[in-house]
Structures are given as C-alpha cells and as structure tokens.
Write a protein that holds these residues in place. Structure first.
Motif, PDB file in Angstrom:
ATOM      1  N   PRO A   7       0.779  -1.225   0.066  1.00  0.00           N
ATOM      2  CA  PRO A   7       0.194  -0.020  -0.008  1.00  0.00           C
ATOM      3  C   PRO A   7       0.656   1.245   0.134  1.00  0.00           C
ATOM      4  CG  PRO A   7      -0.916  -1.688   1.370  1.00  0.00           C
ATOM      5  CD  PRO A   7       0.285  -1.945   0.996  1.00  0.00           C
ATOM      6  N   ASP A   8       2.176   1.280   0.833  1.00  0.00           N
ATOM      7  CA  ASP A   8       2.888   2.267   0.574  1.00  0.00           C
ATOM      8  C   ASP A   8       3.450   2.751  -0.692  1.00  0.00           C
ATOM      9  OD1 ASP A   8       2.206   3.644   2.960  1.00  0.00           O
ATOM     10  OD2 ASP A   8       3.843   2.630   3.993  1.00  0.00           O
ATOM     11  N   ALA A   9       3.351   1.859  -1.635  1.00  0.00           N
ATOM     12  CA  ALA A   9       3.884   2.311  -3.142  1.00  0.00           C
ATOM     13  C   ALA A   9       3.096   3.573  -3.555  1.00  0.00           C
ATOM     14  CB  ALA A   9       3.541   0.926  -4.120  1.00  0.00           C
ATOM     15  N   ASP A  10       1.973   3.816  -2.862  1.00  0.00           N
ATOM     16  CA  ASP A  10       1.372   5.174  -3.219  1.00  0.00           C
ATOM     17  C   ASP A  10       1.938   6.249  -3.224  1.00  0.00           C
ATOM     18  OD1 ASP A  10       1.062   5.498  -0.643  1.00  0.00           O
ATOM     19  OD2 ASP A  10      -1.095   5.407  -0.438  1.00  0.00           O
ATOM     20  N   VAL A  11       3.119   6.482  -2.655  1.00  0.00           N
ATOM     21  CA  VAL A  11       3.897   7.405  -2.389  1.00  0.00           C
ATOM     22  C   VAL A  11       4.404   7.989  -3.851  1.00  0.00           C
ATOM     23  CG1 VAL A  11       4.715   7.302   0.049  1.00  0.00           C
ATOM     24  CG2 VAL A  11       6.125   6.434  -1.780  1.00  0.00           C
ATOM     25  N   VAL A  12       4.259   7.004  -4.711  1.00  0.00           N
ATOM     26  CA  VAL A  12       4.609   7.532  -5.873  1.00  0.00           C
ATOM     27  C   VAL A  12       3.659   8.703  -6.625  1.00  0.00           C
ATOM     28  CG1 VAL A  12       4.755   6.814  -8.522  1.00  0.00           C
ATOM     29  CG2 VAL A  12       5.764   5.432  -6.678  1.00  0.00           C
ATOM     30  N   ALA A  13       2.534   8.639  -6.099  1.00  0.00           N
ATOM     31  CA  ALA A  13       1.625   9.657  -6.413  1.00  0.00           C
ATOM     32  C   ALA A  13       1.965  11.073  -6.020  1.00  0.00           C
ATOM     33  CB  ALA A  13       0.074   9.477  -5.506  1.00  0.00           C
ATOM     34  N   PHE A  14       2.993  11.225  -5.087  1.00  0.00           N
ATOM     35  CA  PHE A  14       3.597  12.589  -5.106  1.00  0.00           C
ATOM     36  C   PHE A  14       4.251  12.946  -6.165  1.00  0.00           C
ATOM     37  CE2 PHE A  14       3.391  11.289  -0.056  1.00  0.00           C
ATOM     38  CZ  PHE A  14       2.407  12.182  -0.194  1.00  0.00           C
ATOM     39  N   LEU A  16       3.805  12.267  -9.254  1.00  0.00           N
ATOM     40  CA  LEU A  16       2.946  12.309 -10.117  1.00  0.00           C
ATOM     41  C   LEU A  16       2.178  13.546 -10.170  1.00  0.00           C
ATOM     42  CD1 LEU A  16       1.903   8.764 -10.909  1.00  0.00           C
ATOM     43  CD2 LEU A  16       3.537  10.060 -12.269  1.00  0.00           C
ATOM     44  N   GLY A  17       2.090  14.375  -8.938  1.00  0.00           N
ATOM     45  CA  GLY A  17       1.592  15.490  -8.707  1.00  0.00           C
ATOM     46  C   GLY A  17       0.275  15.429  -8.212  1.00  0.00           C
ATOM     47  N   ILE A  18      -0.101  14.049  -7.811  1.00  0.00           N
ATOM     48  CA  ILE A  18      -1.455  13.740  -6.929  1.00  0.00           C
ATOM     49  C   ILE A  18      -1.220  14.326  -5.414  1.00  0.00           C
ATOM     50  CG2 ILE A  18      -3.070  11.817  -6.274  1.00  0.00           C
ATOM     51  CD1 ILE A  18      -1.923  10.295  -8.984  1.00  0.00           C
ATOM     52  N   GLU A  19      -2.112  14.944  -5.165  1.00  0.00           N
ATOM     53  CA  GLU A  19      -2.163  15.501  -3.605  1.00  0.00           C
ATOM     54  C   GLU A  19      -2.358  14.219  -2.627  1.00  0.00           C
ATOM     55  OE1 GLU A  19      -4.518  18.927  -3.198  1.00  0.00           O
ATOM     56  OE2 GLU A  19      -3.905  19.647  -4.925  1.00  0.00           O
ATOM     57  N   TYR A  20      -1.717  14.437  -1.310  1.00  0.00           N
ATOM     58  CA  TYR A  20      -1.864  13.493  -0.449  1.00  0.00           C
ATOM     59  C   TYR A  20      -3.533  13.319  -0.314  1.00  0.00           C
ATOM     60  CZ  TYR A  20      -1.211  11.540   4.493  1.00  0.00           C
ATOM     61  OH  TYR A  20      -0.892  10.794   5.215  1.00  0.00           O
ATOM     62  N   ALA A  21      -4.475  14.157  -0.288  1.00  0.00           N
ATOM     63  CA  ALA A  21      -5.774  14.100   0.152  1.00  0.00           C
ATOM     64  C   ALA A  21      -6.475  13.256  -0.882  1.00  0.00           C
ATOM     65  CB  ALA A  21      -6.486  15.068   0.481  1.00  0.00           C
ATOM     66  N   GLY A  40      -4.096   9.587  -3.587  1.00  0.00           N
ATOM     67  CA  GLY A  40      -2.977   9.905  -2.957  1.00  0.00           C
ATOM     68  C   GLY A  40      -2.662   8.910  -1.794  1.00  0.00           C
ATOM     69  N   HIS A  41      -1.635   9.347  -0.815  1.00  0.00           N
ATOM     70  CA  HIS A  41      -1.131   8.520   0.253  1.00  0.00           C
ATOM     71  C   HIS A  41      -2.265   8.378   1.181  1.00  0.00           C
ATOM     72  CE1 HIS A  41       1.947   6.737   2.722  1.00  0.00           C
ATOM     73  NE2 HIS A  41       1.462   7.304   3.760  1.00  0.00           N
ATOM     74  N   ARG A  42      -2.374   7.166   1.389  1.00  0.00           N
ATOM     75  CA  ARG A  42      -3.291   6.259   2.282  1.00  0.00           C
ATOM     76  C   ARG A  42      -4.876   6.409   1.776  1.00  0.00           C
ATOM     77  NH1 ARG A  42      -2.074   8.110   8.799  1.00  0.00           N
ATOM     78  NH2 ARG A  42       0.001   6.780   8.752  1.00  0.00           N
ATOM     79  N   GLY A  43      -4.598   6.532   0.416  1.00  0.00           N
ATOM     80  CA  GLY A  43      -6.006   6.637  -0.236  1.00  0.00           C
ATOM     81  C   GLY A  43      -6.485   5.105  -0.661  1.00  0.00           C
ATOM     82  N   ALA A  44      -6.700   4.950  -1.892  1.00  0.00           N
ATOM     83  CA  ALA A  44      -7.341   3.819  -2.308  1.00  0.00           C
ATOM     84  C   ALA A  44      -6.450   2.587  -2.070  1.00  0.00           C
ATOM     85  CB  ALA A  44      -7.350   3.587  -3.886  1.00  0.00           C
ATOM     86  N   SER A  45      -5.073   2.520  -2.117  1.00  0.00           N
ATOM     87  CA  SER A  45      -3.945   1.544  -1.708  1.00  0.00           C
ATOM     88  C   SER A  45      -4.435   0.973  -0.206  1.00  0.00           C
ATOM     89  CB  SER A  45      -2.834   1.804  -2.308  1.00  0.00           C
ATOM     90  OG  SER A  45      -2.111   2.971  -1.469  1.00  0.00           O
ATOM     91  N   HIS A  46      -4.957   1.938   0.760  1.00  0.00           N
ATOM     92  CA  HIS A  46      -5.077   1.542   1.950  1.00  0.00           C
ATOM     93  C   HIS A  46      -6.357   1.117   2.259  1.00  0.00           C
ATOM     94  CE1 HIS A  46      -1.181   3.421   2.003  1.00  0.00           C
ATOM     95  NE2 HIS A  46      -1.140   3.346   3.299  1.00  0.00           N
ATOM     96  N   SER A  47      -7.250   0.634   1.543  1.00  0.00           N
ATOM     97  CA  SER A  47      -8.644   0.331   1.603  1.00  0.00           C
ATOM     98  C   SER A  47      -8.640  -1.303   1.708  1.00  0.00           C
ATOM     99  CB  SER A  47      -9.603   0.884   0.277  1.00  0.00           C
ATOM    100  OG  SER A  47      -9.313  -0.093  -0.844  1.00  0.00           O
ATOM    101  N   LEU A  48      -9.893  -1.778   2.270  1.00  0.00           N
ATOM    102  CA  LEU A  48     -10.387  -3.004   2.230  1.00  0.00           C
ATOM    103  C   LEU A  48     -10.287  -3.486   0.783  1.00  0.00           C
ATOM    104  CD1 LEU A  48     -12.380  -3.180   5.453  1.00  0.00           C
ATOM    105  CD2 LEU A  48     -10.186  -3.532   5.245  1.00  0.00           C
ATOM    106  N   ALA A  49     -10.900  -2.759  -0.047  1.00  0.00           N
ATOM    107  CA  ALA A  49     -11.384  -3.326  -1.401  1.00  0.00           C
ATOM    108  C   ALA A  49      -9.833  -3.497  -2.114  1.00  0.00           C
ATOM    109  CB  ALA A  49     -11.896  -2.206  -2.237  1.00  0.00           C
ATOM    110  N   PHE A  50      -8.724  -2.877  -1.755  1.00  0.00           N
ATOM    111  CA  PHE A  50      -7.435  -3.008  -2.327  1.00  0.00           C
ATOM    112  C   PHE A  50      -7.032  -4.450  -1.621  1.00  0.00           C
ATOM    113  CE2 PHE A  50      -2.775  -2.873  -2.053  1.00  0.00           C
ATOM    114  CZ  PHE A  50      -2.504  -2.543  -3.231  1.00  0.00           C
TER     115      PHE A  50
END
Length: 176
Positions: A38-45, A47-52, A56-66
């Motif tokens: 799930p912390d691979a989502d830091v790549v979003a930073f 790519l210009g994707i905001e944390y929120a 972003g960080h702690r978003g979709a990749s930190h979900s139960l669906a993921f």
C-alpha cells in the motif's frame, strides 16, 4: 505510517506462529510484499497527485477493497504460492489489510481511506498510539528513534509475544 519494517512484521510473525506446514515460505514472502505494497502510493507525490486525493497517500491502496483484490490475485496464483486458494486469499488479503489498520493507529497524516471506493472519508482508530514515521530524509533523526521506540512498544513486543506463544503451543501440540 509505521515503518515499512513494522508492516512486514505482521505476515512474518504469522508465518512463524503457524509454521511451514500451514503457510509456505512463498506465501509468507507474498504476505510481506502485500503488507508493504500500500505504501507504493507515495509515487503519487511524484505524479503531482495530492495527499488527500483518493489515489494519494493512504487513499485507495489503503482500502479493504485493495486488500481483497490482492487476496483474489493470490488465490489465482495459489499453486505457485504452494497454498490452497482459500488460504492464499485469506493470508494475502489479511496481510494487505494489516497495513491500513496499523496506519490508523498513528498520530499523524489525514487518516486512511479504508472504505474506498464506497467512501473517500479518511479514518483513524480511536487509539492513536503509534508515532507517525517521518519520510526517508528525516528518518535517521531523533524523531526516527521516537517512532521506532513507539513501534517497538505498541506493535513489535505484542506481535512477537503472540507469535512466540503460538509457535510454542504449535510445537508442543504437534511435535515433529
């Protein structure tokens, strides 16, 4: 976030507690990867994707669906993981789900999008006892030491104690 080492601890401890007869080494390694993924989502930073943002960080990749998708992929690769499909599904899904559940216990960040895609709301646990880890450039500092001591107290000691007791009981119940 807890450190990446602490996320890896959960499937490693489960592997030690349950033993090779129940969890193949390949499955445990896959669990470690799923717990850290799930912390691979830091790549979003980068790519210009905001944390929120949902991605972003702690978003979709930190979900139960993921976590469930990770489990489904593992079930599909169960033969290679040397595990029954249900075991692969459950172990990998739970390993991946352990990541956001640990992150919810931290005292920083915006929370975890645990129920994405049904909700973009970010959540914390009622008890926020783990010091949030600084990013790499500040990890080797006094703050980094605080984080490690917090993780040792709230995660490592309890998890290793439970795993040790479970391994001891398993060995004494099912001698080689």
């Amino acid at each position: 976030m807890p450190t990446i080492l602490t996320h890896a601890l959960i499937p490693l401890a489960a592997g030690a507690a349950l033993g090779r007869k129940r969890l193949s080494p390949r499955l445990v390694v896959a669990g470690v990867i799923a717990a850290m993924l799930p912390d691979a989502d830091v790549v979003a930073f980068k790519l210009g994707i905001e944390y929120a943002h949902a991605l972003g960080h702690r978003g979709a990749s930190h979900s139960l669906a993921f976590a469930l998708v990770c489990g489904a992929l593992a079930a599909g690769g169960a033969r290679w993981l040397r595990a029954p499909a249900l075991t692969a599904f459950l172990f990998i899904a739970l390993s991946a789900a352990s990541h956001p559940l640990l992150d919810m216990l931290t005292d920083g960040g915006l929370g975890v999008a645990l129920y994405w895609p049904w909700s973009d709301a970010r959540h914390f646990a009622p008890w926020r006892v783990i010091e949030v880890s600084p990013f790499v450039n500040r990890f080797f500092s006094a703050r980094g030491v605080e984080v490690l001591l917090s993780e040792l107290r709230w995660v490592w000691v309890p998890v290793l104690t439970l795993a040790g007791v479970a391994a001891w009981l398993r060995r004494h119940r099912d001698p080689l």
